[in-house]
Design a protein around this motif. Structure first.
Motif, mmCIF file in Angstrom:
data_model
loop_
_atom_site.group_PDB
_atom_site.id
_atom_site.type_symbol
_atom_site.label_atom_id
_atom_site.label_comp_id
_atom_site.label_asym_id
_atom_site.label_seq_id
_atom_site.Cartn_x
_atom_site.Cartn_y
_atom_site.Cartn_z
ATOM 1 N N ALA A 182 -23.425 46.920 67.232
ATOM 2 C CA ALA A 182 -22.206 46.977 68.048
ATOM 3 C C ALA A 182 -20.982 46.616 67.206
ATOM 4 C CB ALA A 182 -22.332 46.030 69.237
ATOM 5 N N ILE A 183 -21.130 45.629 66.324
ATOM 6 C CA ILE A 183 -20.015 45.234 65.447
ATOM 7 C C ILE A 183 -19.600 46.410 64.560
ATOM 8 C CG2 ILE A 183 -19.385 43.769 63.467
ATOM 9 C CD1 ILE A 183 -21.153 41.551 64.763
ATOM 10 N N VAL A 184 -20.607 47.085 63.992
ATOM 11 C CA VAL A 184 -20.308 48.247 63.137
ATOM 12 C C VAL A 184 -19.540 49.306 63.943
ATOM 13 C CG1 VAL A 184 -21.337 50.172 61.865
ATOM 14 C CG2 VAL A 184 -22.287 47.864 61.619
ATOM 15 N N LEU A 185 -20.041 49.601 65.149
ATOM 16 C CA LEU A 185 -19.420 50.642 65.982
ATOM 17 C C LEU A 185 -17.974 50.308 66.337
ATOM 18 C CD1 LEU A 185 -19.938 53.267 67.716
ATOM 19 C CD2 LEU A 185 -20.269 51.684 69.628
ATOM 20 N N TYR A 186 -17.748 49.095 66.855
ATOM 21 C CA TYR A 186 -16.406 48.733 67.318
ATOM 22 C C TYR A 186 -15.425 48.595 66.154
ATOM 23 C CZ TYR A 186 -18.634 48.105 71.842
ATOM 24 O OH TYR A 186 -19.324 48.335 73.004
ATOM 25 N N GLN A 189 -14.319 52.000 65.415
ATOM 26 C CA GLN A 189 -13.430 52.518 66.459
ATOM 27 C C GLN A 189 -12.082 51.786 66.494
ATOM 28 O OE1 GLN A 189 -15.802 52.140 70.023
ATOM 29 N NE2 GLN A 189 -16.820 54.127 69.702
ATOM 30 N N GLY A 190 -11.941 50.800 65.610
ATOM 31 C CA GLY A 190 -10.680 50.059 65.554
ATOM 32 C C GLY A 190 -10.563 48.980 66.607
ATOM 33 N N GLU A 191 -11.648 48.691 67.329
ATOM 34 C CA GLU A 191 -11.607 47.619 68.340
ATOM 35 C C GLU A 191 -11.974 46.303 67.659
ATOM 36 O OE1 GLU A 191 -13.005 48.251 72.346
ATOM 37 O OE2 GLU A 191 -13.576 50.291 71.807
#
Lengths: 223, 242
Positions: A182-186, A189-191
């Motif tokens: 999840a950390i990688v994904l967000y 995505q710039g979140e």
């Protein structure tokens, strides 16, 4: 800061933490159940080819998780030998991958801890009338601080691991998304606030679990 | 004592470490219920002999009998459990003194025998340390814990390797009193020591070991006072004979 606090209230956060603990906990349990007895046996007995087995185990301790992920992915893919199980992109596949990563750490460090117990202990225990199993168990208990350290090291290795779970889990929302993926994904995505919040939670979870394991280690040491 | 049956019998026993002969005993008998002191300088093979008697190792050559049974492989557990050793450098387990004393009972599946453990703790001056971690004790205390642990399960044969090496005179007396208590109960004791006076105080017979060979064996007082072999006389008088 206030944005970070807001992110902690995201409903999916709890689900991600729960899945992370479930996957890592199950993988650690499997690796411990298999790794401690095998490591203890390797530390206790002498046999032909032991150096080779030790070398393989030590190599396994440094195995890149992403390579393990690739191996598990290929094995579980529809054209792979275990494809029929249908585990790819499920938490089960993630547990398998993490257990494979954790096993050499648990077995290898347990082996070192048991082999490091003074030979005099075995002779003393033998002379006090212990059977072979009782001797082995007593030596394992003498090495308990090192064995707990092996489990702690394996836990640290897999809870922070991202490559393997990303490959075999697929980072599917609500199904296989764990803290690291999840950390990688967000982040991508710039979140960043959400990624940071997840990072803080990951560190807190790892810290809490290690506190529990170290308290167990301390209790074992004092026994 | 002279008519007691043999507890151990050694015949042409040789033991080697890496090709080096460390023990070479033509014949030796240890009788049931006796205390045999094995005396000799450091490196004479006393500890190796005890290791063979404890079944930790098998002789490289020759034959060893225990209770008239030839020991050619590891004896059955119930036979093995009749014998115990207090090693020269005893190892205590990473648990309390009391738990160390109970270890031999636990592996036998016996109950804790708290009265017997209390008696041993008191007799050896260890009662105040009963709940202390055994590995935090001094060398002398560890040696007493090791003896108490060995006595807690009433072995038939007690092998003692320099059991008072780290003890002050007061504790030597406590240990020797406890050994005498077991002698009176008919326990066979093999005492490896280089302390001639201790051998005189405790042993019915003494055997001198030099370079792995039994030079002389006989009733303790007779052997120490009227040794027939010049090497025994030289050892007893403090000359270097090795």
């Amino acid at each position: 800061m206030s944005q970070l606090l807001t992110e902690f209230r995201r409903p999916e956060l709890l689900q991600i933490v729960a899945l992370t603990l479930r996957v890592t906990g199950a993988a650690l349990l499997l690796a411990t159940v298999a790794g401690v007895p095998i490591g203890a046996l390797l530390g206790l007995v002498r046999f032909r080819g032991q150096r080779l087995v030790t070398l393989v185990l030590y190599t396994g301790m440094g195995l890149p998780p992403v390579v393990v992920g690739l191996f598990v992915y290929l094995s579980l893919s529809s054209s792979g030998p275990l494809g029929v199980l249908g585990w790819l992109f499920t938490p089960t596949a993630m547990i398998v991958a993490q257990a494979i990563i954790a096993f050499p750490l648990v077995a290898g460090l347990t082996m070192s801890a048991v082999a490091g117990v003074d030979r005099a202990v075995r002779q003393q225990v033998f002379a006090l009338g212990a059977s072979r199993w009782q001797s082995a168990w007593t030596v394992l208990l003498e090495a308990r601080v090192g064995v707990t350290a092996a489990i702690v090291a394996a836990f640290g290795g897999i809870i922070s691991e991202v490559g393997a779970v990303m490959l075999v889990g697929g980072n599917i929302e609500g199904q296989t998304r764990v803290l690291t993926t999840a950390i990688v994904l967000y982040t991508r995505q710039g979140e960043f606030a959400l990624a940071m919040a997840l990072g803080v939670v990951l560190i807190a979870v790892a810290f809490g679990a290690n506190v529990l394991l170290l308290r167990l280690q301390g209790r074992l040491r004092d026994q | 004592m002279t008519t007691a049956p043999a507890c151990y019998r050694l015949e042409s026993v040789q033991h080697r470490y890496g090709g080096r002969v460390v023990l070479d005993i033509g014949s030796l008998e240890i009788r049931r219920g006796e205390t045999l002191a094995v005396i000799g300088p450091s490196g004479s093979g006393k500890s190796t002999l005890l290791r063979l008697l404890q079944f930790l190792e098998r002789p490289t050559a020759g034959r060893l009998w225990f209770d008239e049974r030839l020991v050619d492989s590891e004896p059955a557990l119930d036979v093995r459990r009749r014998v115990t050793t207090v090693f020269q450098r005893p190892f205590v387990l990473n648990r309390s003194v009391r738990a160390n004393l109970a270890f031999g009972l636990h592996v036998r599946g016996w109950s804790n025998r708290p009265a017997e453990i209390d008696h041993l703790l008191t007799a050896l001056g260890l009662a105040p340390l009963a709940h202390a971690p055994a590995q935090s004790l001094s060398g002398g205390e560890i040696q007493r814990v090791a003896l108490a642990r060995a006595l807690a399960f009433d072995p038939d044969v007690l092998l003692l390797d320099e059991p008072t090496a780290n003890l002050d005179p007061r504790n030597v007396r406590l240990v020797e009193d406890l050994i005498r208590e077991r002698q009176a109960q008919g326990v066979t004791v093999v005492l490896a020591t280089h302390q001639i006076f201790q051998a005189r105080r405790l042993a019915h017979r003494a055997a001198l070991l030099l370079d792995g060979q039994v030079i002389e064996v006989g009733p303790t007082a007779e052997m120490l006072d009227h040794a027939s072999d010049p090497r025994t006389r030289a050892f007893l008088s403090g000359d270097m004979v090795y």
